[in-house]
Design a protein around this motif. Structure first.
Motif, PDB file in Angstrom:
ATOM      1  N   VAL A  40     -76.422   1.824  37.625  1.00  0.00           N
ATOM      2  CA  VAL A  40     -76.358   2.502  38.912  1.00  0.00           C
ATOM      3  C   VAL A  40     -75.124   3.393  39.000  1.00  0.00           C
ATOM      4  CG1 VAL A  40     -75.171   0.750  40.325  1.00  0.00           C
ATOM      5  CG2 VAL A  40     -76.891   2.220  41.361  1.00  0.00           C
ATOM      6  N   SER A  41     -74.027   2.986  38.353  1.00  0.00           N
ATOM      7  CA  SER A  41     -72.828   3.839  38.396  1.00  0.00           C
ATOM      8  C   SER A  41     -73.094   5.171  37.704  1.00  0.00           C
ATOM      9  CB  SER A  41     -71.614   3.126  37.799  1.00  0.00           C
ATOM     10  OG  SER A  41     -71.744   2.978  36.407  1.00  0.00           O
ATOM     11  N   LEU A  42     -73.880   5.162  36.637  1.00  0.00           N
ATOM     12  CA  LEU A  42     -74.231   6.416  35.960  1.00  0.00           C
ATOM     13  C   LEU A  42     -75.142   7.282  36.833  1.00  0.00           C
ATOM     14  CD1 LEU A  42     -74.680   4.859  32.440  1.00  0.00           C
ATOM     15  CD2 LEU A  42     -73.026   6.656  33.016  1.00  0.00           C
ATOM     16  N   VAL A  43     -76.097   6.649  37.487  1.00  0.00           N
ATOM     17  CA  VAL A  43     -76.990   7.393  38.385  1.00  0.00           C
ATOM     18  C   VAL A  43     -76.187   7.984  39.543  1.00  0.00           C
ATOM     19  CG1 VAL A  43     -78.946   7.184  39.979  1.00  0.00           C
ATOM     20  CG2 VAL A  43     -79.051   6.075  37.724  1.00  0.00           C
ATOM     21  N   VAL A  44     -75.287   7.192  40.121  1.00  0.00           N
ATOM     22  CA  VAL A  44     -74.472   7.673  41.243  1.00  0.00           C
ATOM     23  C   VAL A  44     -73.579   8.834  40.794  1.00  0.00           C
ATOM     24  CG1 VAL A  44     -72.520   7.000  42.717  1.00  0.00           C
ATOM     25  CG2 VAL A  44     -74.576   5.594  42.645  1.00  0.00           C
ATOM     26  N   LYS A  45     -72.984   8.734  39.622  1.00  0.00           N
ATOM     27  CA  LYS A  45     -72.150   9.839  39.117  1.00  0.00           C
ATOM     28  C   LYS A  45     -72.987  11.112  38.992  1.00  0.00           C
ATOM     29  CE  LYS A  45     -68.546  11.897  37.622  1.00  0.00           C
ATOM     30  NZ  LYS A  45     -67.569  12.343  38.608  1.00  0.00           N
ATOM     31  N   LEU A  46     -74.184  10.984  38.454  1.00  0.00           N
ATOM     32  CA  LEU A  46     -75.082  12.137  38.350  1.00  0.00           C
ATOM     33  C   LEU A  46     -75.375  12.722  39.730  1.00  0.00           C
ATOM     34  CD1 LEU A  46     -77.179  13.968  36.849  1.00  0.00           C
ATOM     35  CD2 LEU A  46     -78.844  12.153  37.357  1.00  0.00           C
ATOM     36  N   LEU A  47     -75.693  11.862  40.683  1.00  0.00           N
ATOM     37  CA  LEU A  47     -76.024  12.343  42.028  1.00  0.00           C
ATOM     38  C   LEU A  47     -74.824  13.007  42.690  1.00  0.00           C
ATOM     39  CD1 LEU A  47     -78.266   9.404  43.275  1.00  0.00           C
ATOM     40  CD2 LEU A  47     -78.980  11.592  42.285  1.00  0.00           C
ATOM     41  N   ASN A  48     -73.638  12.471  42.440  1.00  0.00           N
ATOM     42  CA  ASN A  48     -72.428  13.110  42.969  1.00  0.00           C
ATOM     43  C   ASN A  48     -72.224  14.487  42.346  1.00  0.00           C
ATOM     44  OD1 ASN A  48     -71.798  11.021  44.721  1.00  0.00           O
ATOM     45  ND2 ASN A  48     -70.452   9.995  43.266  1.00  0.00           N
ATOM     46  N   LEU A  49     -72.452  14.599  41.045  1.00  0.00           N
ATOM     47  CA  LEU A  49     -72.334  15.905  40.385  1.00  0.00           C
ATOM     48  C   LEU A  49     -73.330  16.910  40.958  1.00  0.00           C
ATOM     49  CD1 LEU A  49     -71.898  14.874  36.638  1.00  0.00           C
ATOM     50  CD2 LEU A  49     -70.189  16.019  38.072  1.00  0.00           C
ATOM     51  N   PHE A 140     -78.077   6.470  31.179  1.00  0.00           N
ATOM     52  CA  PHE A 140     -77.194   7.466  30.562  1.00  0.00           C
ATOM     53  C   PHE A 140     -78.003   8.609  29.950  1.00  0.00           C
ATOM     54  CE2 PHE A 140     -75.389   9.045  26.561  1.00  0.00           C
ATOM     55  CZ  PHE A 140     -74.302   9.740  27.067  1.00  0.00           C
ATOM     56  N   LEU A 141     -79.032   8.288  29.176  1.00  0.00           N
ATOM     57  CA  LEU A 141     -79.832   9.347  28.540  1.00  0.00           C
ATOM     58  C   LEU A 141     -80.500  10.232  29.587  1.00  0.00           C
ATOM     59  CD1 LEU A 141     -81.404   7.358  25.568  1.00  0.00           C
ATOM     60  CD2 LEU A 141     -79.479   8.981  25.487  1.00  0.00           C
ATOM     61  N   PHE A 142     -80.965   9.630  30.665  1.00  0.00           N
ATOM     62  CA  PHE A 142     -81.559  10.383  31.770  1.00  0.00           C
ATOM     63  C   PHE A 142     -80.517  11.309  32.409  1.00  0.00           C
ATOM     64  CE2 PHE A 142     -82.149  10.430  36.458  1.00  0.00           C
ATOM     65  CZ  PHE A 142     -83.326  11.162  36.530  1.00  0.00           C
ATOM     66  N   ALA A 143     -79.357  10.757  32.733  1.00  0.00           N
ATOM     67  CA  ALA A 143     -78.299  11.548  33.388  1.00  0.00           C
ATOM     68  C   ALA A 143     -77.809  12.666  32.474  1.00  0.00           C
ATOM     69  CB  ALA A 143     -77.148  10.633  33.794  1.00  0.00           C
ATOM     70  N   ARG A 144     -77.655  12.357  31.192  1.00  0.00           N
ATOM     71  CA  ARG A 144     -77.192  13.371  30.231  1.00  0.00           C
ATOM     72  C   ARG A 144     -78.219  14.486  30.084  1.00  0.00           C
ATOM     73  NH1 ARG A 144     -76.601  12.518  23.793  1.00  0.00           N
ATOM     74  NH2 ARG A 144     -78.821  12.374  24.126  1.00  0.00           N
ATOM     75  N   GLN A 145     -79.492  14.160  30.195  1.00  0.00           N
ATOM     76  CA  GLN A 145     -80.529  15.192  30.118  1.00  0.00           C
ATOM     77  C   GLN A 145     -80.362  16.200  31.260  1.00  0.00           C
ATOM     78  OE1 GLN A 145     -82.962  15.700  27.745  1.00  0.00           O
ATOM     79  NE2 GLN A 145     -83.367  17.565  28.867  1.00  0.00           N
ATOM     80  N   LEU A 146     -79.926  15.721  32.406  1.00  0.00           N
ATOM     81  CA  LEU A 146     -79.754  16.586  33.571  1.00  0.00           C
ATOM     82  C   LEU A 146     -78.391  17.264  33.614  1.00  0.00           C
ATOM     83  CD1 LEU A 146     -81.547  14.179  35.962  1.00  0.00           C
ATOM     84  CD2 LEU A 146     -82.177  16.584  35.693  1.00  0.00           C
ATOM     85  N   GLU A 147     -77.370  16.592  33.118  1.00  0.00           N
ATOM     86  CA  GLU A 147     -75.996  17.118  33.139  1.00  0.00           C
ATOM     87  C   GLU A 147     -75.304  16.746  31.827  1.00  0.00           C
ATOM     88  OE1 GLU A 147     -74.363  18.972  35.370  1.00  0.00           O
ATOM     89  OE2 GLU A 147     -75.913  18.942  36.926  1.00  0.00           O
ATOM     90  N   LYS A 148     -75.118  17.713  30.957  1.00  0.00           N
ATOM     91  CA  LYS A 148     -74.471  17.464  29.663  1.00  0.00           C
ATOM     92  C   LYS A 148     -73.097  16.827  29.839  1.00  0.00           C
ATOM     93  CE  LYS A 148     -74.191  18.458  25.124  1.00  0.00           C
ATOM     94  NZ  LYS A 148     -74.559  17.444  24.192  1.00  0.00           N
ATOM     95  N   SER A 149     -72.404  17.155  30.929  1.00  0.00           N
ATOM     96  CA  SER A 149     -71.068  16.605  31.176  1.00  0.00           C
ATOM     97  C   SER A 149     -71.084  15.087  31.343  1.00  0.00           C
ATOM     98  CB  SER A 149     -70.433  17.254  32.398  1.00  0.00           C
ATOM     99  OG  SER A 149     -71.143  16.906  33.573  1.00  0.00           O
ATOM    100  N   MET A 150     -72.251  14.502  31.542  1.00  0.00           N
ATOM    101  CA  MET A 150     -72.352  13.045  31.667  1.00  0.00           C
ATOM    102  C   MET A 150     -71.971  12.340  30.361  1.00  0.00           C
ATOM    103  SD  MET A 150     -73.029  12.024  34.750  1.00  0.00           S
ATOM    104  CE  MET A 150     -73.427  10.327  34.379  1.00  0.00           C
TER     105      MET A 150
END
Length: 182
Positions: A40-49, A140-150
């Motif tokens: 969830v922390s990875l998902v939240v970081k993505l959503l914040n970005l 992580f793989l999902f978030a990285r697909q959307l934002e390389k900076s992840m």
């Protein structure tokens, strides 16, 4: 079914996510363990970005009563992280009017597909979710697909895998790949 097919499903999930309206608050539900909290922390970081609004719940498990409570809420878009695969038919039944992404590594109860659910699970592709990738790894793989900076948060996926004791004999599979990114 292969690693490449799994990565294509992650891309499909990213496209599904991109179709969520900008002004909608997302409902995020995750598992109450180290892997779920890392997920969830990875998902939240993505959503914040992405400057997305969201509401988070951490639960020990999904039950029919918890799903019925979620159904009463005023959300149309859900992301389940590190849980959901074991209750997908209940999710599909109770939240049938919602758009849902499930990012999980647990053994799925069903391979059935539902039009409102994007179900990302390594087991569908011959990848062992018990040893080769954790829920945090899938997130992580999902978030990285959307934002390389992840990629700078890959270590959180590694912590999730350690929390699920997937490092007993060293990392392998996708965990090893994520460790090399970290």
């Amino acid at each position: 079914m292969t690693y490449d097919d799994f990565m294509r499903t992650i891309k499909d999930a990213a496209s599904f996510f991109e179709a969520f309206p900008e002004n909608q608050t997302l409902r995020i539900i995750s598992h109450l363990d180290a892997d779920g909290i890392c997920s969830v922390s990875l998902v939240v970081k993505l959503l914040n970005l992405r400057n997305k609004k969201y509401s988070v719940s951490i639960v020990p498990s999904l039950t029919e009563s918890s799903l019925l409570e979620f159904q009463k809420e005023n959300y149309n878009y859900y992301i389940f992280s590190d849980l959901g695969s074991g209750a997908i038919t209940q999710i599909a039944s109770v939240l049938k009017e919602k758009k849902i992404i499930i990012l999980d590594h647990h053994t799925p109860e069903s391979r059935e597909e539902f039009p409102n659910i994007m179900h990302v699970n390594p087991h569908f592709f011959g990848i062992d979710g018990g040893s080769e990738i954790s829920g945090a790894g899938v997130a992580f793989l999902f978030a990285r697909q959307l934002e390389k900076s992840m990629e700078e948060y890959a270590h959180i996926a590694v912590i999730g895998a350690v929390g699920d004791i997937q490092d007993k004999q060293g990392f392998h599979g996708l965990n090893k790949e994520i460790l090399s990114i970290a």
